[in-house]
Design an enzyme around this catalytic site. Structure first.
Site, PDB file in Angstrom:
ATOM      1  CG  PHE A 103     -26.884 -23.438   7.287  1.00  0.00           C
ATOM      2  CD1 PHE A 103     -28.211 -22.188   6.952  1.00  0.00           C
ATOM      3  CD2 PHE A 103     -25.798 -23.119   6.737  1.00  0.00           C
ATOM      4  CE1 PHE A 103     -27.804 -21.244   6.140  1.00  0.00           C
ATOM      5  CE2 PHE A 103     -25.578 -22.050   5.933  1.00  0.00           C
ATOM      6  CZ  PHE A 103     -26.438 -21.140   5.640  1.00  0.00           C
ATOM      7  CD  GLN A 145     -19.705 -28.153   0.145  1.00  0.00           C
ATOM      8  OE1 GLN A 145     -19.391 -27.234   0.233  1.00  0.00           O
ATOM      9  NE2 GLN A 145     -20.468 -28.971   0.741  1.00  0.00           N
ATOM     10  CG  HIS A 165     -23.082 -24.480  -4.682  1.00  0.00           C
ATOM     11  ND1 HIS A 165     -24.260 -24.477  -5.352  1.00  0.00           N
ATOM     12  CD2 HIS A 165     -23.227 -23.929  -3.567  1.00  0.00           C
ATOM     13  CE1 HIS A 165     -25.105 -23.709  -4.689  1.00  0.00           C
ATOM     14  NE2 HIS A 165     -24.650 -23.369  -3.378  1.00  0.00           N
ATOM     15  CG  LEU A 219     -21.930 -20.283  -5.494  1.00  0.00           C
ATOM     16  CD1 LEU A 219     -21.706 -20.459  -4.244  1.00  0.00           C
ATOM     17  CD2 LEU A 219     -21.971 -21.572  -6.470  1.00  0.00           C
ATOM     18  CD  GLU A 246     -27.183 -25.319  -1.163  1.00  0.00           C
ATOM     19  OE1 GLU A 246     -26.819 -26.208  -1.304  1.00  0.00           O
ATOM     20  OE2 GLU A 246     -26.459 -24.495  -0.348  1.00  0.00           O
ATOM     21  NE  ARG A 287     -23.910 -26.224  -0.534  1.00  0.00           N
ATOM     22  CZ  ARG A 287     -23.268 -25.372   0.132  1.00  0.00           C
ATOM     23  NH1 ARG A 287     -21.685 -25.740   0.312  1.00  0.00           N
ATOM     24  NH2 ARG A 287     -23.655 -24.045   0.540  1.00  0.00           N
ATOM     25  CG  HIS A 299     -19.084 -24.149  -3.102  1.00  0.00           C
ATOM     26  ND1 HIS A 299     -18.885 -22.706  -3.232  1.00  0.00           N
ATOM     27  CD2 HIS A 299     -19.400 -24.017  -1.859  1.00  0.00           C
ATOM     28  CE1 HIS A 299     -19.527 -21.971  -2.294  1.00  0.00           C
ATOM     29  NE2 HIS A 299     -19.706 -22.876  -1.352  1.00  0.00           N
ATOM     30  NE  ARG A 319     -17.997 -25.756   2.979  1.00  0.00           N
ATOM     31  CZ  ARG A 319     -18.645 -24.698   2.954  1.00  0.00           C
ATOM     32  NH1 ARG A 319     -18.998 -23.799   4.136  1.00  0.00           N
ATOM     33  NH2 ARG A 319     -19.477 -24.313   1.676  1.00  0.00           N
TER      34      ARG A 319
END
Length: 566
Positions: A112, A226, A228, A242, A245, A276, A341, A376
């Site tokens: 990730f 955060q 997105h 969403l 990603e 992001r 998000h 995050r």
């Protein structure tokens, strides 16, 4: 008895720990437990298992987490989560969760963004849903009573200690007075107070924030939210849903209304594989400067990819757009915009056991704060649920067993009862849902991806006007249920969460991680502090403990070559 408010991953894990310790526990949630917000988490769950990269360690996981937090995460919290992560995965395995595995049986782990090593375990692209199902199954085995459709309106406190909660049934309006030795608050964050959000319409309204603050707790870093980069714009009732990603990770291209591949202006090396926060800022800037689509978005295009790639790698994205817009993403681009998000701030808690300022009250999951700082790390939120669900369950059990008696307050109970009675009697001209929308508009216009002094002060002025109008609302339950009463409490929660967010965003006069101040574009070392908010004391600055040498020595820029940086 211990009461758990919220039946997502955090609440269920805490309830399981309590039941396994032989403590009476009751879990209540306003949504069906099968459809808690945790079920939406797709990507994966982090733990330095070293199944793929033997050199990985909890220290490196902590270093990556603290680096990505822009030094606002609490190092003790990061250590507890990263050290306890492998145990969290073991717990899920013990409960029967089916992780993706390599051919030799090892749990598979993938990269990730901003992780030095492969440490994200997963189950397809529905990891959160599988975790939720696993925890529900374990809760059923332990015969844990779980009540769906219960809206908690107030925590009951006497002399600085919690003694239960008050609420009502969303269908019938039946009142619930629940006496408890301890209460664990696991009712999510506050991202629903923006117009576009990945939260559904009746979740993450700031319930946790209001319940904790009205009980006597404080909030930490509520301004750190955060965004997105890719939430859909239509239909309006699903705005913010969403687009994973993975769409960018598989080769999706971002274009503005002029057809320009605009990421070349913002991150020419990584383009769509950038972080992001950077992609969200880029899309926001294109829209703000007039190069967005007529509906206020940008285009995300995967139609150049082979159809079989889309169907194999992006099945959920394909199906979602077909269901919501009758849009075939193999042929046409997707109109997207940044969407609220994740709440990275939340209720102030102690790192060791997530206890709050109120004795016997704990907060976990997105309701709490301490791990994420100003950005995050993808995959950390799911492991946080498991680690602190277990730890807080143990702490609440010990606290409950330590009580020889528990004083209660008739006046606190009467106040909670009167609060509902007064709202049910309210027959003013103001519409609750219209005021909710007004708050969402205010937050979107004045506290979105980019903020500045003038905008934030204007937002506070608008919020003050909305709060005055809230005195004249009308509440009208009907034969279908008591949702209108719930919306009235949601409105209270949204107003409190919005005020905390705006005031803290005004105080943080710097740009750090997710918090972009156009009038203060640089990071300010003096603001490497947590901002702690309460309605009475306002904002205080809280210093952050030093990072241990064994972790700080590993903090470095993580290579993102060819990887999606989350």
């Amino acid at each position: 008895m211990v009461l758990v408010i919220g039946t997502g991953g955090a609440g269920l894990r805490a309830a399981i720990e309590l039941a396994e310790a032989g403590i009476d526990v009751l879990a209540v949630g306003k949504r069906p437990k099968e459809d808690a917000h945790t079920a939406l988490a797709a990507g994966g769950i982090n733990a330095a298992l070293a199944t793929m990269d033997p050199e990985d360690s909890w220290q490196q996981h902590a270093a990556d987490t603290l680096k990505e937090s822009y030094l606002l995460a609490d190092p003790r919290t990061a250590q507890i989560v990263t050290q306890g992560a492998a145990r969290g995965i073991d717990d899920l395995e013990r409960y029967g969760m089916a992780f993706a595995r390599e051919e030799d049986g090892r749990i598979s782990q993938r990269f990730f963004g901003a992780h030095k090593f492969r440490r994200t375990a997963f189950a397809g692209d529905y990891t959160g849903l599988e975790i939720q199902r696993t925890l529900i199954r374990r809760a059923d085995q332990l015969s844990i009573p779980v009540l769906d459709g219960i809206y908690i309106t107030r925590l009951l406190v006497h002399d600085g200690a919690v003694f239960g909660a008050y609420g009502f049934d969303l269908t019938h309006g039946t009142r619930y007075l629940i006496h408890a030795d301890a209460v664990i608050l696991a009712a999510g964050g506050h991202t629903r107070i923006w117009r576009r959000t990945s939260s559904r319409r009746d979740e993450n309204m700031g319930d946790s924030f209001r319940l904790a603050v009205e009980a006597g707790s404080r909030l930490r870093d509520p301004e750190l939210v955060q965004f997105h980069p890719s939430g859909i714009i239509e239909p309006e009732n699903a705005a913010g849903t969403l687009v994973s990603e993975a769409a960018r990770g598989e080769g999706g291209i971002l274009r503005n209304m002029l057809g320009e591949r605009f990421m070349a202006r913002y991150d020419p090396d990584r383009m769509e594989l950038s972080t992001r926060d950077r992609v969200a800022l880029a899309a926001y800037t294109e829209i703000k400067e007039g190069r967005g689509t007529p509906k206020g978005g940008v285009w995300l295009d995967v139609s150049h990819l082979p159809r079989q790639t889309i169907m194999a790698r992006l099945p959920r994205v394909y199906q979602t757009l077909l269901d919501l817009q009758m849009l075939d993403i193999t042929r046409e681009p997707i109109e997207i915009a940044p969407t609220a998000h994740y709440s990275m701030g939340g209720v102030w808690v102690r790192p060791e056991d997530h206890s709050t300022d109120v004795r016997g009250l704990y907060a976990i999951g997105e309701a709490s704060s301490g791990l994420h700082g100003a950005n995050r790390l993808g995959g950390n939120s799911l492991i946080e649920l498991l680690v602190f669900g277990r730890i807080t369950g143990q702490a609440a059990a010990a606290y409950s067993q330590s009580l020889t008696a528990q004083p209660r307050s008739a006046s606190a109970t009467a106040h909670a009862r009167a609060e509902i009675n007064d709202l049910l009697a309210a027959d003013g001209p103001e519409n609750v849902r219209a005021l909710q929308r007004a708050i969402r508009n205010t937050m979107t216009e004045h506290a979105g991806v980019v903020r500045d002094e003038e905008c934030l002060r204007a937002g506070l002025a608008e919020l003050t006007a909305i709060e005055k109008r809230m005195a004249d609302i009308g509440v009208h339950p009907d034969i279908a249920g008591y949702q209108d009463l719930a919306h009235a409490f949601d409105l209270k929660s949204a107003a409190l969460a919005a005020r905390a967010t705006l005031e803290a965003a005004l105080e943080r006069r710097e740009t750090r991680g997710c918090h972009n101040r156009s009038d203060y574009p640089d990071l300010d070392p003096a603001l490497q502090v947590n901002l702690v908010w309460s309605p009475t004391a306002g904002i205080t600055r809280e210093s952050i403990p030093a990072i241990p040498d064994e972790v700080s020595s590993l903090m470095e820029e993580v290579s993102t070559d060819g990887k999606l940086a989350e």
